[in-house]
Design a protein around this motif. Sequence first.
Motif, PDB file in Angstrom:
ATOM      1  N   ILE A  10       0.839  -1.202   0.000  1.00 13.15           N
ATOM      2  CA  ILE A  10       0.000   0.000   0.000  1.00 13.15           C
ATOM      3  C   ILE A  10       0.872   1.250   0.000  1.00 13.15           C
ATOM      4  CG2 ILE A  10      -1.636   1.334   1.377  1.00 13.15           C
ATOM      5  CD1 ILE A  10      -2.874  -1.374   2.199  1.00 13.15           C
ATOM      6  N   TYR A  11       1.929   1.274   0.837  1.00 13.44           N
ATOM      7  CA  TYR A  11       2.827   2.425   0.879  1.00 13.44           C
ATOM      8  C   TYR A  11       3.528   2.638  -0.459  1.00 13.44           C
ATOM      9  CZ  TYR A  11       2.397   2.850   5.963  1.00 13.44           C
ATOM     10  OH  TYR A  11       1.931   3.032   7.225  1.00 13.44           O
ATOM     11  N   VAL A  12       3.959   1.559  -1.095  1.00 16.30           N
ATOM     12  CA  VAL A  12       4.647   1.686  -2.382  1.00 16.30           C
ATOM     13  C   VAL A  12       3.702   2.237  -3.444  1.00 16.30           C
ATOM     14  CG1 VAL A  12       5.674   0.338  -4.254  1.00 16.30           C
ATOM     15  CG2 VAL A  12       6.420  -0.031  -1.907  1.00 16.30           C
ATOM     16  N   VAL A  13       2.464   1.787  -3.445  1.00 14.00           N
ATOM     17  CA  VAL A  13       1.487   2.292  -4.416  1.00 14.00           C
ATOM     18  C   VAL A  13       1.197   3.774  -4.168  1.00 14.00           C
ATOM     19  CG1 VAL A  13      -0.931   2.128  -5.141  1.00 14.00           C
ATOM     20  CG2 VAL A  13       0.445   0.056  -4.896  1.00 14.00           C
ATOM     21  N   ILE A  19       4.500  10.413  -6.538  1.00 10.31           N
ATOM     22  CA  ILE A  19       5.622  10.752  -7.424  1.00 10.31           C
ATOM     23  C   ILE A  19       5.122  11.000  -8.841  1.00 10.31           C
ATOM     24  CG2 ILE A  19       7.722   9.838  -8.494  1.00 10.31           C
ATOM     25  CD1 ILE A  19       8.281   8.455  -5.835  1.00 10.31           C
ATOM     26  N   TRP A  20       4.231  10.142  -9.320  1.00  9.87           N
ATOM     27  CA  TRP A  20       3.670  10.334 -10.655  1.00  9.87           C
ATOM     28  C   TRP A  20       2.932  11.666 -10.748  1.00  9.87           C
ATOM     29  CZ3 TRP A  20      -1.529  10.793 -11.944  1.00  9.87           C
ATOM     30  CH2 TRP A  20      -1.778  10.883 -13.317  1.00  9.87           C
ATOM     31  N   LEU A  21       2.135  12.007  -9.725  1.00  7.62           N
ATOM     32  CA  LEU A  21       1.392  13.261  -9.732  1.00  7.62           C
ATOM     33  C   LEU A  21       2.339  14.459  -9.716  1.00  7.62           C
ATOM     34  CD1 LEU A  21      -1.350  14.707  -9.561  1.00  7.62           C
ATOM     35  CD2 LEU A  21      -1.108  14.611  -7.081  1.00  7.62           C
ATOM     36  N   LEU A  22       3.388  14.411  -8.915  1.00  9.65           N
ATOM     37  CA  LEU A  22       4.340  15.515  -8.883  1.00  9.65           C
ATOM     38  C   LEU A  22       5.051  15.685 -10.221  1.00  9.65           C
ATOM     39  CD1 LEU A  22       5.912  15.103  -5.339  1.00  9.65           C
ATOM     40  CD2 LEU A  22       4.436  16.950  -6.138  1.00  9.65           C
ATOM     41  N   ARG A  23       5.465  14.572 -10.833  1.00  8.49           N
ATOM     42  CA  ARG A  23       6.117  14.675 -12.135  1.00  8.49           C
ATOM     43  C   ARG A  23       5.155  15.201 -13.193  1.00  8.49           C
ATOM     44  NH1 ARG A  23       9.272  10.145 -14.329  1.00  8.49           N
ATOM     45  NH2 ARG A  23      10.228  11.851 -15.448  1.00  8.49           N
ATOM     46  N   PHE A  24       3.889  14.815 -13.126  1.00  8.14           N
ATOM     47  CA  PHE A  24       2.883  15.314 -14.058  1.00  8.14           C
ATOM     48  C   PHE A  24       2.686  16.816 -13.884  1.00  8.14           C
ATOM     49  CE2 PHE A  24      -1.611  16.316 -14.897  1.00  8.14           C
ATOM     50  CZ  PHE A  24      -1.640  16.035 -16.256  1.00  8.14           C
ATOM     51  N   VAL A  38      15.705  19.636 -13.482  1.00 10.01           N
ATOM     52  CA  VAL A  38      16.195  19.561 -12.104  1.00 10.01           C
ATOM     53  C   VAL A  38      15.068  19.150 -11.160  1.00 10.01           C
ATOM     54  CG1 VAL A  38      17.078  20.956 -10.188  1.00 10.01           C
ATOM     55  CG2 VAL A  38      18.082  21.177 -12.451  1.00 10.01           C
ATOM     56  N   ALA A  39      13.877  19.695 -11.361  1.00  7.24           N
ATOM     57  CA  ALA A  39      12.740  19.340 -10.513  1.00  7.24           C
ATOM     58  C   ALA A  39      12.368  17.869 -10.686  1.00  7.24           C
ATOM     59  CB  ALA A  39      11.552  20.232 -10.826  1.00  7.24           C
ATOM     60  N   ASN A  40      12.367  17.377 -11.926  1.00  8.68           N
ATOM     61  CA  ASN A  40      12.069  15.960 -12.159  1.00  8.68           C
ATOM     62  C   ASN A  40      13.106  15.060 -11.507  1.00  8.68           C
ATOM     63  OD1 ASN A  40       9.622  15.732 -13.537  1.00  8.68           O
ATOM     64  ND2 ASN A  40      10.566  16.299 -15.478  1.00  8.68           N
ATOM     65  N   ILE A  41      14.362  15.415 -11.617  1.00 13.26           N
ATOM     66  CA  ILE A  41      15.417  14.607 -10.999  1.00 13.26           C
ATOM     67  C   ILE A  41      15.282  14.626  -9.483  1.00 13.26           C
ATOM     68  CG2 ILE A  41      17.915  14.494 -10.624  1.00 13.26           C
ATOM     69  CD1 ILE A  41      18.239  15.364 -13.546  1.00 13.26           C
ATOM     70  N   ALA A  42      14.967  15.791  -8.917  1.00 11.72           N
ATOM     71  CA  ALA A  42      14.803  15.888  -7.467  1.00 11.72           C
ATOM     72  C   ALA A  42      13.642  15.029  -6.980  1.00 11.72           C
ATOM     73  CB  ALA A  42      14.595  17.342  -7.065  1.00 11.72           C
ATOM     74  N   GLY A  47      11.876  10.190  -4.250  1.00 13.59           N
ATOM     75  CA  GLY A  47      11.025   9.000  -4.302  1.00 13.59           C
ATOM     76  C   GLY A  47      11.810   7.715  -4.125  1.00 13.59           C
ATOM     77  N   VAL A  48      12.974   7.630  -4.758  1.00 14.63           N
ATOM     78  CA  VAL A  48      13.803   6.428  -4.611  1.00 14.63           C
ATOM     79  C   VAL A  48      14.296   6.288  -3.176  1.00 14.63           C
ATOM     80  CG1 VAL A  48      16.026   5.430  -5.282  1.00 14.63           C
ATOM     81  CG2 VAL A  48      14.469   6.279  -7.024  1.00 14.63           C
TER      82      VAL A  48
END
Length: 65
Positions: A10-13, A19-24, A38-42, A47-48
């Motif tokens: 659940i935490y991973v999902v 992370i997907w929403l922030l990158r979008f 830079v923002a995408n890399i950050a 997230g990792v």
Amino acid sequence: MLASLIYLIIYVVVVGLVIWLLRFLIDINPLGEPFRRVANIAVVVIGVLIMIMLLLNFVGKHLMA
């Protein structure tokens, strides 16, 4: 053990969706190209690190104790 595995999934999902929403949101904002990269890399690095922390907590080695 099974309950903690379910919580981990659940935490991973949830972290993956955030992370997907922030990158979008970064991609649809009219930022300049270097700032967007830079923002995408950050976001990906943070997230990792969160995923690594979750996995280490799952196996019993607390990173932030």
